[in-house]
Scaffold this motif. Sequence first.
Motif, PDB file in Angstrom:
ATOM      1  N   ALA A 140      -3.853  -9.296   1.341  1.00 24.34           N
ATOM      2  CA  ALA A 140      -3.054  -8.251   1.985  1.00 24.34           C
ATOM      3  C   ALA A 140      -1.738  -8.038   1.233  1.00 24.34           C
ATOM      4  N   ALA A 141      -1.102  -9.135   0.822  1.00 27.98           N
ATOM      5  CA  ALA A 141       0.158  -9.023   0.085  1.00 27.98           C
ATOM      6  C   ALA A 141      -0.059  -8.313  -1.242  1.00 27.98           C
ATOM      7  N   LEU A 142      -1.157  -8.639  -1.920  1.00 26.53           N
ATOM      8  CA  LEU A 142      -1.459  -7.993  -3.196  1.00 26.53           C
ATOM      9  C   LEU A 142      -1.681  -6.499  -3.009  1.00 26.53           C
ATOM     10  N   MET A 143      -2.367  -6.139  -1.947  1.00 27.69           N
ATOM     11  CA  MET A 143      -2.677  -4.735  -1.684  1.00 27.69           C
ATOM     12  C   MET A 143      -1.424  -3.950  -1.283  1.00 27.69           C
ATOM     13  N   LEU A 144      -0.520  -4.597  -0.547  1.00 29.44           N
ATOM     14  CA  LEU A 144       0.637  -3.901   0.007  1.00 29.44           C
ATOM     15  C   LEU A 144       1.890  -3.985  -0.853  1.00 29.44           C
ATOM     16  N   TRP A 145       1.878  -4.785  -1.903  1.00 23.49           N
ATOM     17  CA  TRP A 145       3.098  -4.993  -2.681  1.00 23.49           C
ATOM     18  C   TRP A 145       3.539  -3.686  -3.325  1.00 23.49           C
ATOM     19  N   PRO A 146       4.750  -3.226  -3.031  1.00 24.49           N
ATOM     20  CA  PRO A 146       5.211  -1.946  -3.596  1.00 24.49           C
ATOM     21  C   PRO A 146       5.331  -2.018  -5.113  1.00 24.49           C
ATOM     22  N   ALA A 147       4.994  -0.911  -5.772  1.00 26.21           N
ATOM     23  CA  ALA A 147       5.063  -0.873  -7.233  1.00 26.21           C
ATOM     24  C   ALA A 147       6.493  -1.044  -7.732  1.00 26.21           C
ATOM     25  N   LYS A 148       7.477  -0.600  -6.931  1.00 31.45           N
ATOM     26  CA  LYS A 148       8.877  -0.697  -7.336  1.00 31.45           C
ATOM     27  C   LYS A 148       9.556  -1.938  -6.780  1.00 31.45           C
ATOM     28  N   GLY A 149       8.772  -2.867  -6.262  1.00 32.06           N
ATOM     29  CA  GLY A 149       9.342  -4.085  -5.713  1.00 32.06           C
ATOM     30  C   GLY A 149       9.634  -3.965  -4.235  1.00 32.06           C
ATOM     31  N   GLY A 150       9.947  -5.092  -3.630  1.00 31.28           N
ATOM     32  CA  GLY A 150      10.212  -5.124  -2.198  1.00 31.28           C
ATOM     33  C   GLY A 150       9.222  -6.019  -1.484  1.00 31.28           C
ATOM     34  N   TRP A 151       9.248  -5.969  -0.170  1.00 32.07           N
ATOM     35  CA  TRP A 151       8.380  -6.824   0.634  1.00 32.07           C
ATOM     36  C   TRP A 151       6.998  -6.197   0.783  1.00 32.07           C
ATOM     37  N   PRO A 152       5.952  -7.039   0.767  1.00 32.86           N
ATOM     38  CA  PRO A 152       4.581  -6.518   0.931  1.00 32.86           C
ATOM     39  C   PRO A 152       4.244  -6.264   2.391  1.00 32.86           C
ATOM     40  N   VAL A 153       4.757  -5.166   2.918  1.00 33.71           N
ATOM     41  CA  VAL A 153       4.505  -4.792   4.309  1.00 33.71           C
ATOM     42  C   VAL A 153       3.873  -3.403   4.331  1.00 33.71           C
ATOM     43  N   PRO A 154       3.190  -3.053   5.425  1.00 33.74           N
ATOM     44  CA  PRO A 154       2.602  -1.716   5.510  1.00 33.74           C
ATOM     45  C   PRO A 154       3.633  -0.628   5.230  1.00 33.74           C
ATOM     46  N   ALA A 155       3.219   0.378   4.467  1.00 25.93           N
ATOM     47  CA  ALA A 155       4.158   1.411   4.029  1.00 25.93           C
ATOM     48  C   ALA A 155       4.128   2.658   4.895  1.00 25.93           C
ATOM     49  N   THR A 156       3.102   2.820   5.720  1.00 25.69           N
ATOM     50  CA  THR A 156       2.972   4.023   6.534  1.00 25.69           C
ATOM     51  C   THR A 156       2.670   3.642   7.981  1.00 25.69           C
ATOM     52  N   PRO A 157       2.926   4.548   8.929  1.00 21.50           N
ATOM     53  CA  PRO A 157       2.572   4.262  10.327  1.00 21.50           C
ATOM     54  C   PRO A 157       1.083   3.955  10.492  1.00 21.50           C
ATOM     55  N   ALA A 158       0.219   4.630   9.725  1.00 23.69           N
ATOM     56  CA  ALA A 158      -1.216   4.391   9.834  1.00 23.69           C
ATOM     57  C   ALA A 158      -1.572   2.959   9.436  1.00 23.69           C
ATOM     58  N   GLU A 159      -0.904   2.440   8.414  1.00 19.43           N
ATOM     59  CA  GLU A 159      -1.174   1.063   7.983  1.00 19.43           C
ATOM     60  C   GLU A 159      -0.689   0.061   9.027  1.00 19.43           C
ATOM     61  N   TRP A 160       0.458   0.343   9.638  1.00 18.04           N
ATOM     62  CA  TRP A 160       0.924  -0.523  10.722  1.00 18.04           C
ATOM     63  C   TRP A 160      -0.074  -0.512  11.872  1.00 18.04           C
ATOM     64  N   MET A 161      -0.644   0.654  12.138  1.00 21.20           N
ATOM     65  CA  MET A 161      -1.642   0.764  13.192  1.00 21.20           C
ATOM     66  C   MET A 161      -2.879  -0.070  12.863  1.00 21.20           C
ATOM     67  N   GLY A 162      -3.293  -0.072  11.597  1.00 21.00           N
ATOM     68  CA  GLY A 162      -4.435  -0.889  11.200  1.00 21.00           C
ATOM     69  C   GLY A 162      -4.176  -2.366  11.427  1.00 21.00           C
ATOM     70  N   LEU A 163      -2.968  -2.804  11.082  1.00 25.67           N
ATOM     71  CA  LEU A 163      -2.593  -4.199  11.286  1.00 25.67           C
ATOM     72  C   LEU A 163      -2.563  -4.540  12.771  1.00 25.67           C
ATOM     73  N   LEU A 164      -1.968  -3.654  13.574  1.00 31.14           N
ATOM     74  CA  LEU A 164      -1.881  -3.878  15.015  1.00 31.14           C
ATOM     75  C   LEU A 164      -3.256  -3.835  15.668  1.00 31.14           C
ATOM     76  N   ALA A 165      -4.130  -2.952  15.165  1.00 25.85           N
ATOM     77  CA  ALA A 165      -5.493  -2.873  15.695  1.00 25.85           C
ATOM     78  C   ALA A 165      -6.232  -4.183  15.474  1.00 25.85           C
ATOM     79  N   GLY A 166      -6.055  -4.784  14.294  1.00 23.49           N
ATOM     80  CA  GLY A 166      -6.701  -6.065  14.023  1.00 23.49           C
ATOM     81  C   GLY A 166      -6.194  -7.163  14.925  1.00 23.49           C
ATOM     82  N   ALA A 167      -4.869  -7.157  15.201  1.00 21.87           N
ATOM     83  CA  ALA A 167      -4.301  -8.154  16.110  1.00 21.87           C
ATOM     84  C   ALA A 167      -4.831  -7.954  17.526  1.00 21.87           C
ATOM     85  N   GLY A 168      -4.926  -6.684  17.967  1.00 19.50           N
ATOM     86  CA  GLY A 168      -5.472  -6.406  19.291  1.00 19.50           C
ATOM     87  C   GLY A 168      -6.932  -6.800  19.405  1.00 19.50           C
TER      88      GLY A 168
END
Length: 320
Positions: A140-168
């Motif tokens: 997940a970190a590899l997939m989400l790591w921003p090309a310009k650096g920063g934290w590997p977190v979801p970049a869009t509301p849809a990606e946050w929803m995917g993460l939250l859906a998995g937790a639910g």
Amino acid sequence: MTEAVRSAPPAPGWAPALSILVGSSVWGISWYPYRMLLTWGISAALAQVLTAVVATLFISVVYWRRFSTLRASWLLPAIGLAAGVANICFIWGTTHGYVMRVLLLFYLSPVWTALLAQWLLSERLTVAGALLIALALSGAALMLWPAKGGWPVPATPAEWMGLLAGAGFAANNVLVRRASQVLPEMRGEMRTWVMFVGCVVTGVLSLGIMPEALVHGAVPVPQRVPAALVLLALGVTIAATNVIVQFGLARVAANRAALIMLFEIVVAAVSSWLIAGEVLGLREVAGGICIVAAGAIAGLLPETAHRDAGKRARAGDAMV
């Protein structure tokens, strides 16, 4: 979405495995009709509510004799809430974002399942389990790591929803397994009914809160049939798919079932490429491979530890 409960011993034959494969295929393409409805002016949240209502009514009519097995417990509203969060977030995320990125984040659910199972099911986290969690999170970190650096977190509301859906989804599975231990007399169809009721309630509460604008992949489809007919067919299909998958889950070993369910990713990858023109980058593919590999390896591990943990949990319940 469905519950991971087994009420019958594993049985040989191709039918149970095929039922899970069919269910995975339906889930892998389910994003498209919701996106199509959005181009017709029906929001993802509203479409989710309406299809959940149809699914609830379908289960109520087909399994009305099972209502006598319903029992009062705090677990039922908890199951409904978890299922509702998983459903609305999954549908909204795959409707508005890149299907494969949302789905891969959703498939981090085994990570949350392992952590929650320690609390509610007394299942100890093994070394192998911890390593698989590390592999999935690294992907997940590899997939989400921003090309310009920063934290590997979801970049869009849809990606946050995917993460939250998995937790639910993980919370729902753990709670359902707990309910099968505490309320063994309640039929599995009623747990499914509770889940759909939770999807209706959570969906209604989300109306007007979630923004509705297709981010990409808008493929307008001429409205040659009434939207109501599509919603009816979609709701019945979702309900029937859950019933079909329950048949397989009751007869296929848990690890084998989890392995078969990964076919959803294959269907989603092909459908999103052909219909929405989605193509993952090299780093996203590498991260996705790590997530899928963690799930696949988990499916190949023996279930002895999980069965022992389940026995310990049931023994604890008997002593209360």
